[in-house]
Scaffold this active site. Structure first.
Site, PDB file in Angstrom:
ATOM      1  N   HIS A 140       0.702  -1.079   0.114  1.00  0.00           N
ATOM      2  CA  HIS A 140       0.043   0.057   0.064  1.00  0.00           C
ATOM      3  C   HIS A 140       0.912   1.350   0.112  1.00  0.00           C
ATOM      4  O   HIS A 140       1.796   1.106   0.730  1.00  0.00           O
ATOM      5  CB  HIS A 140      -0.857   0.012   1.281  1.00  0.00           C
ATOM      6  CG  HIS A 140      -1.917  -1.039   1.213  1.00  0.00           C
ATOM      7  ND1 HIS A 140      -2.729  -1.431   0.283  1.00  0.00           N
ATOM      8  CD2 HIS A 140      -2.088  -1.783   2.230  1.00  0.00           C
ATOM      9  CE1 HIS A 140      -3.423  -2.519   0.842  1.00  0.00           C
ATOM     10  NE2 HIS A 140      -3.101  -2.919   1.888  1.00  0.00           N
ATOM     11  N   GLY A 149     -10.761  -5.334   2.940  1.00  0.00           N
ATOM     12  CA  GLY A 149     -11.449  -4.944   1.707  1.00  0.00           C
ATOM     13  C   GLY A 149     -10.515  -4.923   0.444  1.00  0.00           C
ATOM     14  O   GLY A 149      -9.694  -6.172   0.395  1.00  0.00           O
ATOM     15  N   CYS A 208       0.990 -10.714  -3.728  1.00  0.00           N
ATOM     16  CA  CYS A 208       0.113 -11.925  -3.351  1.00  0.00           C
ATOM     17  C   CYS A 208       0.409 -13.231  -3.500  1.00  0.00           C
ATOM     18  O   CYS A 208      -0.538 -14.097  -3.981  1.00  0.00           O
ATOM     19  CB  CYS A 208      -1.224 -11.380  -4.594  1.00  0.00           C
ATOM     20  SG  CYS A 208      -2.137  -9.837  -4.169  1.00  0.00           S
TER      21      CYS A 208
END
Length: 214
Positions: A77, A150, A168
């Site tokens: 992020h 989310g 991921c």
């Protein structure tokens, strides 16, 4: 009341601060608590999900790493990324986790379609992809039938930190962002994403701008 979905715009907040606030909100809510969406941006941080394997964190350098309680592997992020957290009572809404994941992915796909970009979801790796490059990641946590965490949509950001991880847990996975696909991005991406998600969930969005989570 159950049809109401509150959108809070939080601005730039530290990841750990927002994570703790989500946990507090979820633990304190009752059957009458409205569901909420939190729109936020984080300073640079790598977050490692519950299934995260250390070998996918290649070279974090000076970017902090947070072991968090969402599903999935490691992601990044940073400024210029749209993060939309979903705090829903799944039991009350009558929606399962798989259906929610599909709604989140579809909301991103709908948003990109608005700008003439064709995107798709993958059955083997949650998220949204454009020509094989990942543009949105997602991860959820469910406690007592209620969820938080989310999705994160790459909007207009420095993508280089993604090279320090296997995004991921996908080795060699490339990433992209709206800026690279459009040249110029609209300022309303976060709000539009929330609207698309509300539509996919059959909910009415109530916007509360620049508010505290307390």
């Amino acid at each position: 009341m159950a049809d109401r979905l509150i959108l809070r715009t939080l601005g730039s907040r530290e990841y750990i601060t927002v994570w703790q606030a989500m946990r507090t909100f979820t633990d304190a809510r009752d059957d009458a608590t409205p569901d909420e969406l939190w729109l936020v941006e984080h300073p640079p941080v790598f977050t490692q999900g519950q299934a995260g394997k250390p070998e996918h964190l290649l070279a974090p350098g000076n970017v902090p790493v947070v072991q968090t309680d969402r599903g999935g592997q490691v992601t990044y992020h940073g400024p210029g990324q749209v993060v939309l957290y979903v705090l829903l009572d799944l039991r009350r809404a009558g929606i399962g986790v798989r259906a929610l994941v599909s709604a989140l992915e579809a909301a991103v796909i709908d948003l990109l379609a608005d700008h003439g970009i064709r995107a798709e979801a993958r059955s083997d790796a949650p998220g949204v992809y454009v020509d094989g490059a990942k543009i949105a990641s997602l991860g959820l946590r469910v406690r007592h039938g209620r969820c938080y965490h989310g999705l994160a949509l790459n909007n207009d950001m420095d993508l280089s930190p993604f090279a320090r991880i296997n995004p991921c847990g996908l080795i060699g996975q490339t990433v992209t962002q709206l800026k690279d696909l459009m040249g110029e991005v609209p300022g309303s991406v976060g709000g539009s994403l929330a609207e698309h998600l509300a539509t996919r969930l059959g909910r009415q969005l109530a916007v509360i701008a620049h508010t505290d989570t307390g």
